[in-house]
Write an enzyme that holds these catalytic residues in place. Sequence first.
Site, PDB file in Angstrom:
ATOM      1  N   CYS A 174       0.796  -1.222   0.000  1.00 28.18           N
ATOM      2  CA  CYS A 174       0.000   0.000   0.000  1.00 28.18           C
ATOM      3  C   CYS A 174       0.824   1.266   0.000  1.00 28.18           C
ATOM      4  O   CYS A 174       1.995   1.274   0.326  1.00 28.18           O
ATOM      5  CB  CYS A 174      -0.912   0.042   1.225  1.00 28.18           C
ATOM      6  SG  CYS A 174      -2.048  -1.316   1.323  1.00 28.18           S
ATOM      7  N   SER A 205      12.585  -1.207 -11.884  1.00 27.59           N
ATOM      8  CA  SER A 205      13.558  -1.136 -10.797  1.00 27.59           C
ATOM      9  C   SER A 205      14.924  -1.665 -11.182  1.00 27.59           C
ATOM     10  O   SER A 205      15.923  -1.358 -10.521  1.00 27.59           O
ATOM     11  CB  SER A 205      13.031  -1.891  -9.573  1.00 27.59           C
ATOM     12  OG  SER A 205      12.681  -3.212  -9.931  1.00 27.59           O
ATOM     13  N   ASP A 230      18.148  -7.514 -12.829  1.00 25.11           N
ATOM     14  CA  ASP A 230      16.797  -7.467 -12.281  1.00 25.11           C
ATOM     15  C   ASP A 230      16.897  -7.343 -10.765  1.00 25.11           C
ATOM     16  O   ASP A 230      17.961  -7.593 -10.175  1.00 25.11           O
ATOM     17  CB  ASP A 230      16.016  -8.725 -12.668  1.00 25.11           C
ATOM     18  CG  ASP A 230      14.497  -8.504 -12.645  1.00 25.11           C
ATOM     19  OD1 ASP A 230      14.065  -7.421 -12.220  1.00 25.11           O
ATOM     20  OD2 ASP A 230      13.766  -9.423 -13.044  1.00 25.11           O
TER      21      ASP A 230
END
Length: 482
Positions: free
Chosen positions: A19, A311, A373
């Site tokens: 969240c 990312s 990654d």
Amino acid sequence: MPFYANKTAAAPDGLHEECGVMAAYDFDGGNVSGSIYYGLLALQHRGQESCGIAVSNTSADGCKVLSHRDMGLLSEAFDASKLDALKGNIGVGHVRYSTAGSSTRENAQPLVLNYIKGTLGLAHNGNLVNAPELRSQLAYTGAIFQTTIDSELIAYLIARERVNQPTIERAVSAAMKKIKGAYSLVIMSPRKIIGVRDPFGFRPLCIGVRDNTYFLASESCALDTIGADFIRDVEPGEIVTITPKYGIQSDKSNCIPKEKHARCIFEYIYFARADSVLDGMSVYNSRMLAGKYLAMDSPVDADMVVGVPESGNVAAMGYAAQSGIPYGTAFVKNSYIGRTFIKPRQKNRESSVQVKLNVLRDAVRGKRIIMIDDSIVRGTTSNQIVSMLREMGAKEVYMRISSPPFLWPCYFGTDIPVREQLIAYNRTIPEICKVIGADSLDYLKIDRLPQIAGGLEICNGCFTGHYPMEPPKEDIRGEFDQ
């Protein structure tokens, strides 16, 4: 927040964090719903399944709370008319990714409670490890639950404590002594905004100001988006109260020694936006450092360094800068695909990865590629991406991961699954390399983690099994995902 991660074998590969929270208080009486909305847009990466905003007018009698919650992205849940209807100078907002606890409108936040002392609006980022015990205790004292999320437990505890406490802040402090786990909270009482961070500091929370409006947000990028100035981070264990009369007040009675703090390292590796600064450490710099350390510790001769969006990109830049190997772009990402898109059926030829990413054939053909990654969870996504590069003509694919191997589940708001579903469980790195089909594979060394976090105390339980607090004795994750 949902109780825990889903245990089903069909769960998607890759990490998710649950969240993002936002709060605002305009001391001059202006409407804050627009600022909360745009702040949440900047936090949309933290949750893409449901969202909501609740506001109130502090000058009105009764302080009626107006709210709207719905499934989907902010752009799907809100239009101009819905946003215009939320008129108030104080408010809280939330974006949610559900790993369990049902992805339904009933579980969307913020939660709004009406109780004997008035109203309470609450939005939560994190997970409680003692949620089942708390739920049982409250149920046996007559509580009736409307959701399957542990955020409701926090709201109930605060409301019950408030009956016996002189202020909402004291009630929050008392409730903190009963809850265990990860939580960053924004709370709206009739005339106060309160920000709370658990004593370990798992999840981030910061304070900002624009003119005479004060904000709380999960990340500083939300403040930048709405033109607010960053003031400071809420400290682990701190309760901050924002009011026109006293400004920012602080209660640190629940704080613990700094050496016991346990910030989630994946905020720096993956979850947070690259332009955010968390507890004084730039997320961009963290990822650059991770890439540089990978190049130092796991060098390989190649023609180009590429990152898996998003990312992995900055870590790839760090690897390229350290190694001297050119940085390039190998993937085009569909920017209009969120984490909740309708996944192709198995009988279709398309895969979820191919819908989200496409390989630039001319960029990779005939080249030896170093692919960076952020993590490998189950390995299915990595295998598909390596295969896509080879199909587009990549000569060799060397994979480097800007985190150590996952060996243990997470109980604090990251949906790292049970050990048996982790590709690194009972496999060596060469064995993992063979499974994903790369020419070589290596991970960030675990002793590099404090360095990429700027020396801050971190939680590395998903790599070591050593958690900052006692985990649940029984893995109940997913049991409430009905």
